[in-house]
Design a protein around this motif. Structure first.
Motif, PDB file in Angstrom:
ATOM      1  N   LEU A  10      -2.602  -9.193 -11.589  1.00  0.00           N
ATOM      2  CA  LEU A  10      -2.129  -8.316 -10.710  1.00  0.00           C
ATOM      3  C   LEU A  10      -3.194  -7.209 -10.939  1.00  0.00           C
ATOM      4  O   LEU A  10      -3.556  -6.363 -10.142  1.00  0.00           O
ATOM      5  N   THR A  11      -4.768  -7.742 -12.144  1.00  0.00           N
ATOM      6  CA  THR A  11      -6.082  -6.840 -12.041  1.00  0.00           C
ATOM      7  C   THR A  11      -6.215  -6.976 -10.928  1.00  0.00           C
ATOM      8  O   THR A  11      -6.574  -5.334 -10.627  1.00  0.00           O
ATOM      9  N   SER A  12      -6.674  -8.039 -10.211  1.00  0.00           N
ATOM     10  CA  SER A  12      -7.834  -7.632  -8.468  1.00  0.00           C
ATOM     11  C   SER A  12      -6.518  -6.886  -7.624  1.00  0.00           C
ATOM     12  O   SER A  12      -7.198  -6.603  -6.812  1.00  0.00           O
ATOM     13  N   ARG A  13      -4.686  -6.565  -7.766  1.00  0.00           N
ATOM     14  CA  ARG A  13      -3.764  -6.230  -6.939  1.00  0.00           C
ATOM     15  C   ARG A  13      -3.637  -5.193  -7.093  1.00  0.00           C
ATOM     16  O   ARG A  13      -3.425  -4.351  -6.602  1.00  0.00           O
ATOM     17  N   ALA A  16      -5.273  -1.822  -4.499  1.00  0.00           N
ATOM     18  CA  ALA A  16      -4.010  -2.344  -3.236  1.00  0.00           C
ATOM     19  C   ALA A  16      -2.853  -1.863  -3.413  1.00  0.00           C
ATOM     20  O   ALA A  16      -2.847  -1.531  -2.870  1.00  0.00           O
ATOM     21  N   LEU A  17      -2.712  -1.952  -4.453  1.00  0.00           N
ATOM     22  CA  LEU A  17      -0.988  -1.516  -4.860  1.00  0.00           C
ATOM     23  C   LEU A  17      -0.368  -0.010  -4.737  1.00  0.00           C
ATOM     24  O   LEU A  17       0.023   0.667  -4.309  1.00  0.00           O
ATOM     25  N   ASP A  18      -2.069   0.644  -4.898  1.00  0.00           N
ATOM     26  CA  ASP A  18      -1.681   1.679  -5.420  1.00  0.00           C
ATOM     27  C   ASP A  18      -2.104   2.890  -3.652  1.00  0.00           C
ATOM     28  O   ASP A  18      -1.608   3.437  -3.165  1.00  0.00           O
ATOM     29  N   TYR A 181       0.442 -13.364  -4.032  1.00  0.00           N
ATOM     30  CA  TYR A 181       0.743 -13.720  -3.080  1.00  0.00           C
ATOM     31  C   TYR A 181       1.659 -12.418  -2.815  1.00  0.00           C
ATOM     32  O   TYR A 181       1.852 -12.008  -1.686  1.00  0.00           O
ATOM     33  N   THR A 182       2.585 -12.284  -3.685  1.00  0.00           N
ATOM     34  CA  THR A 182       3.524 -11.440  -3.494  1.00  0.00           C
ATOM     35  C   THR A 182       3.392  -9.675  -3.274  1.00  0.00           C
ATOM     36  O   THR A 182       3.880  -9.515  -2.264  1.00  0.00           O
ATOM     37  N   ALA A 183       2.396  -9.859  -4.345  1.00  0.00           N
ATOM     38  CA  ALA A 183       1.304  -8.060  -4.090  1.00  0.00           C
ATOM     39  C   ALA A 183       1.416  -8.244  -3.150  1.00  0.00           C
ATOM     40  O   ALA A 183       1.426  -6.975  -2.254  1.00  0.00           O
ATOM     41  N   ASP A 184       0.494  -8.781  -2.098  1.00  0.00           N
ATOM     42  CA  ASP A 184      -0.046  -9.063  -0.888  1.00  0.00           C
ATOM     43  C   ASP A 184       0.505  -8.586  -0.195  1.00  0.00           C
ATOM     44  O   ASP A 184       0.935  -7.928   1.104  1.00  0.00           O
ATOM     45  N   TRP A 185       1.795  -9.390   0.419  1.00  0.00           N
ATOM     46  CA  TRP A 185       2.740  -9.420   0.942  1.00  0.00           C
ATOM     47  C   TRP A 185       3.915  -8.135   0.595  1.00  0.00           C
ATOM     48  O   TRP A 185       3.832  -7.005   1.897  1.00  0.00           O
ATOM     49  N   LEU A 186       4.040  -7.653  -0.115  1.00  0.00           N
ATOM     50  CA  LEU A 186       4.564  -6.484  -0.597  1.00  0.00           C
ATOM     51  C   LEU A 186       4.139  -4.766  -0.332  1.00  0.00           C
ATOM     52  O   LEU A 186       4.189  -4.256   0.495  1.00  0.00           O
ATOM     53  N   ALA A 187       2.202  -5.258  -0.101  1.00  0.00           N
ATOM     54  CA  ALA A 187       1.360  -4.044  -0.061  1.00  0.00           C
ATOM     55  C   ALA A 187       1.229  -4.337   1.765  1.00  0.00           C
ATOM     56  O   ALA A 187       1.163  -3.318   2.841  1.00  0.00           O
ATOM     57  N   ASP A 188       1.023  -5.520   2.116  1.00  0.00           N
ATOM     58  CA  ASP A 188       1.377  -5.297   3.937  1.00  0.00           C
ATOM     59  C   ASP A 188       2.229  -4.946   4.270  1.00  0.00           C
ATOM     60  O   ASP A 188       2.566  -3.889   5.246  1.00  0.00           O
ATOM     61  N   ALA A 189       3.734  -5.205   3.350  1.00  0.00           N
ATOM     62  CA  ALA A 189       5.039  -5.012   4.431  1.00  0.00           C
ATOM     63  C   ALA A 189       5.195  -3.414   4.436  1.00  0.00           C
ATOM     64  O   ALA A 189       6.200  -2.831   5.054  1.00  0.00           O
ATOM     65  N   ALA A 190       4.625  -2.927   2.999  1.00  0.00           N
ATOM     66  CA  ALA A 190       4.650  -1.364   2.739  1.00  0.00           C
ATOM     67  C   ALA A 190       4.195  -0.450   3.364  1.00  0.00           C
ATOM     68  O   ALA A 190       3.893   1.145   3.997  1.00  0.00           O
ATOM     69  N   THR A 191       2.261  -1.039   4.519  1.00  0.00           N
ATOM     70  CA  THR A 191       1.653  -0.126   5.222  1.00  0.00           C
ATOM     71  C   THR A 191       2.691   1.312   5.612  1.00  0.00           C
ATOM     72  O   THR A 191       2.573   1.932   6.285  1.00  0.00           O
ATOM     73  N   GLU A 192       4.095   0.201   7.386  1.00  0.00           N
ATOM     74  CA  GLU A 192       4.389   1.097   7.429  1.00  0.00           C
ATOM     75  C   GLU A 192       5.495   2.102   7.557  1.00  0.00           C
ATOM     76  O   GLU A 192       4.906   3.288   7.997  1.00  0.00           O
TER      77      GLU A 192
END
Length: 212
Positions: A10-13, A16-18, A181-192
């Protein structure tokens, strides 16, 4: 000669996670480079007893349970299968310890550190976030500290570990090939949750206010 270096799945993510974390509601981080050793052994054998002595804790016999001993986390994934998660840099020593304790008895000790990475999900809204894509009952009465489970999160196989039931805090062990994929899903779901803050003291536990 090329210089060798390690790079987590997840170096590239990391950014996004932060960026998509909401510090007052949910926090997403990667716990990278954790040694993970797969263990198969008869739980009733003398080898299991020797291994328990070597790591300083009894191997948990109840599937979907977890125990801590020092810097080591032991996850029971099946009747005769465990995953031991240690501190960075200890994979070789941990594997050697388990192999020596297993001896000539039937069983297996395999370094699977490269197979998965860990995503940490913590904060008061972490259960709500995970339940957007996971059917597990994550209420602390059903899934408290000392519990783990193999399940699907957003159609991806993960191992969920409850690290702290009060905070709360969870670890998601996800295969490296599905980590982005999992990190992107979590990041997207956490935006709210970036616009939510916990309710004032005295309000119901699940009451949250939306900031304008």
């Amino acid at each position: 000669m090329a210089e060798l270096y390690g790079e987590s799945p997840l170096t590239s993510r990391t950014h996004a996670l932060d960026r998509d974390s909401a510090p007052q509601a949910v926090r997403l981080t990667e716990i990278a480079f954790t040694p993970q050793i797969g263990l198969r052994v008869d739980p009733k054998s003398s080898a299991a007893e020797r291994i328990s002595t070597a790591i300083g804790a009894m191997l948990p016999h109840q599937p979907d349970s977890a125990v801590h001993t020092g810097d080591l986390l032991v996850l029971a994934l099946g009747p005769d299968e465990w995953l031991l998660v240690g501190r960075e840099g200890t994979a070789g020593a941990l594997q050697a310890t388990l192999t020596a304790a297993l001896g000539e008895d039937h069983g297996a000790v395999v370094d699977v550190s490269a197979q998965r990475t860990i995503i940490g999900v913590s904060g008061p809204m972490s259960r709500d976030l995970l339940n957007q894509g996971c059917a597990l009952d994550l209420h602390p009465r059903a899934f408290g500290e000392g519990r783990c489970a193999q399940t699907l999160l957003a159609r991806t196989g993960v191992v969920v570990v409850c690290r702290d039931a009060e905070l709360p805090s969870f670890w998601l062990l996800v295969r490296s090939s599905f980590a982005r994929y999992t990190a992107d899903w979590l990041a997207d779901a956490a935006t709210e949750y970036r616009t939510t803050v916990p309710a004032a003291p005295g309000a119901a536990a699940n009451d949250y206010a939306v900031c304008s």
